[in-house]
Motif scaffolding. Sequence first.
Motif, mmCIF file in Angstrom:
data_model
loop_
_atom_site.group_PDB
_atom_site.id
_atom_site.type_symbol
_atom_site.label_atom_id
_atom_site.label_comp_id
_atom_site.label_asym_id
_atom_site.label_seq_id
_atom_site.Cartn_x
_atom_site.Cartn_y
_atom_site.Cartn_z
ATOM 1 N N LEU A 1 19.837 -11.462 4.883
ATOM 2 C CA LEU A 1 19.255 -10.131 4.745
ATOM 3 C C LEU A 1 19.019 -9.835 3.269
ATOM 4 N N LYS A 2 17.887 -9.230 2.986
ATOM 5 C CA LYS A 2 17.526 -8.857 1.625
ATOM 6 C C LYS A 2 18.009 -7.440 1.324
ATOM 7 N N CYS A 3 18.739 -7.283 0.232
ATOM 8 C CA CYS A 3 19.309 -5.976 -0.114
ATOM 9 C C CYS A 3 18.223 -4.920 -0.275
ATOM 10 N N GLU A 4 17.128 -5.269 -0.942
ATOM 11 C CA GLU A 4 16.070 -4.285 -1.151
ATOM 12 C C GLU A 4 15.481 -3.792 0.163
ATOM 13 N N SER A 5 15.371 -4.669 1.160
ATOM 14 C CA SER A 5 14.830 -4.250 2.447
ATOM 15 C C SER A 5 15.795 -3.332 3.175
ATOM 16 N N LEU A 6 17.087 -3.612 3.106
ATOM 17 C CA LEU A 6 18.067 -2.713 3.716
ATOM 18 C C LEU A 6 18.056 -1.360 3.029
ATOM 19 N N LEU B 1 0.822 -1.204 0.000
ATOM 20 C CA LEU B 1 0.000 0.000 0.000
ATOM 21 C C LEU B 1 0.858 1.258 0.000
ATOM 22 N N GLY B 2 1.916 1.249 0.822
ATOM 23 C CA GLY B 2 2.805 2.403 0.873
ATOM 24 C C GLY B 2 2.451 3.425 1.925
ATOM 25 N N ASP B 3 1.464 3.143 2.794
ATOM 26 C CA ASP B 3 1.156 4.102 3.852
ATOM 27 C C ASP B 3 2.223 4.023 4.945
ATOM 28 N N SER B 4 2.208 4.970 5.845
ATOM 29 C CA SER B 4 3.280 5.101 6.835
ATOM 30 C C SER B 4 3.370 3.891 7.756
ATOM 31 N N PHE B 5 2.226 3.355 8.178
ATOM 32 C CA PHE B 5 2.260 2.229 9.118
ATOM 33 C C PHE B 5 2.776 0.964 8.433
ATOM 34 N N GLU B 6 2.388 0.759 7.190
ATOM 35 C CA GLU B 6 2.894 -0.408 6.468
ATOM 36 C C GLU B 6 4.397 -0.293 6.236
ATOM 37 N N ASN B 7 4.878 0.892 5.891
ATOM 38 C CA ASN B 7 6.317 1.095 5.740
ATOM 39 C C ASN B 7 7.047 0.806 7.039
ATOM 40 N N LEU B 8 6.455 1.211 8.163
ATOM 41 C CA LEU B 8 7.057 0.942 9.458
ATOM 42 C C LEU B 8 7.108 -0.559 9.733
ATOM 43 N N LEU B 9 6.064 -1.281 9.356
ATOM 44 C CA LEU B 9 6.045 -2.729 9.570
ATOM 45 C C LEU B 9 7.185 -3.408 8.822
ATOM 46 N N TYR B 10 7.446 -2.992 7.592
ATOM 47 C CA TYR B 10 8.530 -3.592 6.823
ATOM 48 C C TYR B 10 9.895 -3.184 7.362
ATOM 49 N N LYS B 11 10.036 -1.947 7.836
ATOM 50 C CA LYS B 11 11.308 -1.516 8.415
ATOM 51 C C LYS B 11 11.648 -2.347 9.651
ATOM 52 N N ILE B 12 10.652 -2.597 10.482
ATOM 53 C CA ILE B 12 10.903 -3.361 11.700
ATOM 54 C C ILE B 12 11.198 -4.817 11.362
ATOM 55 N N PHE B 13 10.564 -5.347 10.332
ATOM 56 C CA PHE B 13 10.815 -6.728 9.919
ATOM 57 C C PHE B 13 12.309 -6.985 9.712
ATOM 58 N N VAL B 14 12.974 -6.092 8.968
ATOM 59 C CA VAL B 14 14.373 -6.320 8.618
ATOM 60 C C VAL B 14 15.319 -5.899 9.743
ATOM 61 N N SER B 15 14.816 -5.189 10.757
ATOM 62 C CA SER B 15 15.678 -4.670 11.822
ATOM 63 C C SER B 15 15.584 -5.456 13.113
#
Length: 825
Positions: free
Chosen positions: A464-469, A254-268
């Motif tokens: 680790l996935k390069c695109e996620s980093l 979707l690209g909304d702020s909360f979804e972006n945060l969910l993906y950032k936390i996934f890789v971190s």
Amino acid sequence: MAAANVDLEMYILQGYTFAKLPMPLKQALGNSKREWEKAVVEYSLSHQLRWKKNIVRKILEDEKKYYNELLRYSREHLMLYPYHLADVMVLGLRTTPFAYYYSILSDMLRTDKSYDSLPNFTAADCLRLLGIGRNQYIDLMNQSRSKTGLGLFRKRVNPKQLLPTKPIGATNMEFWWQVHIGYVSEEDIKASSPDEHAFIDKLIDAGPMTCGHCDRAMIEALYVRGLVYLTVPINDEDCIVVPPLEGFVMNRVLGDSFENLLYKIFVSIDEYTTINELAGVLRIDLQLVKDAVSMYCRLGFARKKGFEAVPQGAPWHSSWRMAAASALPSGPSLLELGRAERPAALNALVTDMNTSGGTTSSRSGKRLAFLFDASLTAVLMMGNLSPSLKTHAVTMFEAGKLSDESLDSLLSELAKVDLLTEGDTQHYFDHAFTLLQTLCFLRHNPDLQCAGDNTGKGLSLDLLKCESLNSLDPATCDRVLKKNYVALVSMAPLSRTVRSVISCVPLHFGPAIPEASSVWFKLWLYQKVRAGPPSILYVAGWRVRHIPAELRPFETVMLHTWTQDPQEIATAALLPALNESLCNGPVLVQGHRYRSEVETLLLPFPLSTSVAGLSFIVEPLVPADAPAPDSAEQPDSDAAKPAERSSSLLNLPDSLLDKVKQDNARLAGWQAKCLMAEKLPVVLQLVEALALQNEFGYITLIRQCQPSAAHPAPDVLSGSANNDGWEVLDVTFGVPIFDAALNRAVCQRIRSMQLLSEKNAEAMSRNQRMLALELLDFIAQNQSLPLALDPEAAPQKQGTPYPTYNVCCVNGTIARLDPSEPFLN
């Protein structure tokens, strides 16, 4: 404009009124208070902010109207249910998560929207609450399109008649969650049993209660009726475990702020970092991180560490222990099986984990990271290798990370892959086998002598996935990598569409900068060694009206676009394909085949001749005449001892053993060619120029098969005369995962030459800096204009600079192509 949006967000969160805004921001808003208020409302709705704690309350004074508008906005944009506002949504607006998703799906069915329009996390929550996934939605869509009635009075079925009328249950509910009283009417009380009535009164009087203190069946019954709602409490010192994703729906982002945060936390995130520490590393508000982690646990994508088992005794209700006992698997896990009962491929691996460390202290320290891109996950998902392997591939693709704690399951699935296949599918199975070799080699291997391995038992390994980093901002990415890892090892090759990770600490064993994987690197390489195939780099938009003289002697050429893998095309058909590609971006064209077949050789580096005592001979995984391993072998036998096991760390089953024997039979011819190629002047010059003795990867060499007397080699190939016809095509940094023999050769060099040690890391860091500076200087020298980069874009978002004029390279000589043809208008 991006900077203005960041400032706008900051002032909204800090509660600034229009009068207090700085003048530049007012000017960006057109000095309009109405535009400011519109921006505040839009931001508050899109971020699902609470009315009482934000400036939006001064613009929309009616609280209920604001929350109704928030619900409408969230439904229209298919956002997740605002669980952090559940007290307002359930008690004030009488909208439960089930009612919210019920409304979304009914609107989608009525307007014939595709299931793919649902964002990933929203689709996962719909599946959890309504039990409607892709197949169920398609069935409902077909049913809703069927018409009822006669003649002109026929009409479509109302979607609300097809959807479930109540949630499927409190799925994923844990004993440490909290249960709250929802909206309860007099009719609900009358329809309740005496026990339910008493429980409702207790919730009203005592407030929220821990689920584990109550009867689970009671909570589920009231939850299905919508009389209670659940919250997932997350504390500052909690640690979270992310297992392989089950039930994740891959639709769209979707690209909304909360979804972006969910993906950032996934890789971190990892299970040794507390929520408070994670918020500090990401520099994100602590409450936002708690809300995101709470959503993970609610969807079943994560669990709270230390809360796996229900405590014994009071005040914990016995129904939770009974539910946990019924949910346990009927059979033992892989690591609990006896040696004779386990797959033979994992006997030595389990022994290695039990004897080579893997203690809590060593695993909680810094680790190795293996960097991959989406192409690897595509191979694992599309190859139909095994159903369970797809779960790991989804986790690697969506979460962008697979931690060491989940690798046991991944390795066991990779070891089950049957390699005895033929045809196009062989590509997928070869990748799986080579990935298995690579992970077993890097993980918990004391022979690597990695910097930071204080226990001498090897380091844990994360994927680790390069695109996620790259989705993280540069500062955050640096903090995440420095906190958790001592070194980064890239797979090879990375896709053209992926920008490699730039990292000095921890050191990255792979492309030093993204430009080292671009076509610029090829031209710079040819100039360094004064050799290479004839190459022409065309600028975007150029119109080519005739085939250049440098390419005419070749029957086929290689066409390299800026973001796609190269393709071989006939020279006679070059112009249409080239001009079409130039409409989308720059293109590199290289001469390839000249009246004969082209031989390709992948030469691993460092060279075996660069260090005394290192033989080129690749150690086979098993001796060529070795019998199949006996699954009933005793655990204390010599073969199971770590000190005497083979370099593969694995005992192979019959299917893998046959595959390895075939590979070993092909090694002889390949190794003979590599031993010859290591003595070529162009290879020795290349190794010295790029200081490849401190790095690892492979060199791609090509050679035209011996031309006939009637068709001698053209002048553009004269640079290969002193190299037995061989020319350097490319240099790739990292661990190759597409060829088992090449992979073993590179891994042998990493171990024998201790390339991951601290001593070598210092030399490699210096070499990488020099390579990066020289390459960037070469690109700047071949630009007629300064490098045009977006100053507001993060380095990860910057693309490789485009050429501003055509460049020709023949026998390592770079020249500007005669601009005799006009640009395409």
